[in-house]
Design an enzyme around this catalytic site. Sequence first.
Site, PDB file in Angstrom:
ATOM      1  N   ASP A 168      38.245  -8.158 -17.623  1.00  0.00           N
ATOM      2  CA  ASP A 168      39.094  -8.708 -18.677  1.00  0.00           C
ATOM      3  C   ASP A 168      39.488  -7.613 -19.669  1.00  0.00           C
ATOM      4  OD1 ASP A 168      38.800 -11.216 -17.557  1.00  0.00           O
ATOM      5  OD2 ASP A 168      37.085 -11.734 -18.825  1.00  0.00           O
TER       6      ASP A 168
HETATM    7  N1  URA Z   1      33.398 -11.901 -15.639  1.00  0.00           N
HETATM    8  C1  URA Z   1      34.103 -12.112 -16.779  1.00  0.00           C
HETATM    9  O1  URA Z   1      34.019 -13.167 -17.379  1.00  0.00           O
HETATM   10  N2  URA Z   1      34.892 -11.128 -17.218  1.00  0.00           N
HETATM   11  C2  URA Z   1      35.019  -9.933 -16.590  1.00  0.00           C
HETATM   12  O2  URA Z   1      35.758  -9.071 -17.059  1.00  0.00           O
HETATM   13  C3  URA Z   1      34.269  -9.721 -15.429  1.00  0.00           C
HETATM   14  C4  URA Z   1      33.460 -10.732 -14.959  1.00  0.00           C
END
Ligand code: URA
Length: 239
Positions: free
Chosen positions: A101
């Site tokens: 993310d």
């Molecule tokens: N899980 C998440 O919630 N965010 C990420 O960036 C990676 C795994």
Amino acid sequence: MERLQKVIAASGYTSRRKAEELILSGKVYVNGEKVTTLGTKVSGNDDIVIDGVHLGKEELVYYLLNKPRGVISSAKDEHDRTTVTDLINTSSRIYPIGRLDYDTTGLIILTNDGELTNILSHPSNHVPKKYIAKLNKAIKIEDIHKLKDGVMVDNVKCTPTRVKVKKTDLEKDYSIVEITIVEGRNHIVKNVFKELGYLVDKLSRVEYAFLSTDGLKSGEYRPLTIKEVKKLYDYKIKN
Ligand code: URA
């Protein structure tokens, strides 16, 4: 066998859209014959010539990046925000394997190797990824047990292979939890904790398979060694 426009794009010659234009305008020859049909299948042995130039195969490259917060995990961003590929100094057309993310930090691999990307992205190959999550509340013991037993997210159970509470501060009311999972659904860690009633305030991926961010500051990267690449390829046969 692969589609001609995909092979041209993967070689680094140009984008897939431009490759389609070149094919349609009669600039592409395969084994000496002009090809103007999009989607024509070619193999690695076929000789592809564009505008009189033989298509070389792009050298495969592999990087491990310690992604900072506020960087997009894709090759391009429609709003012109910084992407993970902007942080790597290379002329190869690389892209990240999987996503972190925008606000997640940590380990992400970038490459132009489609085969390795497929191997590592395939859920049945069970590549472990270790995350450290800071939760907005101190985690309850019963929720740690629920987490270990697996949590339903969108009707599919996610069972972490390892869960370890690194710290719980009851006064400030937060916990730091280390969680290892072998699947790659988007936002999976945040969603698992959301199901249990917690928000993830900070998230970092510290390990991917046998690789870690050790020695790399935020925003720093290094090439993978040949040995590491071979070991990643082993995920295809192991599981
Ligand atoms: N899980 C998440 O919630 N965010 C990420 O960036 C990676 C795994």
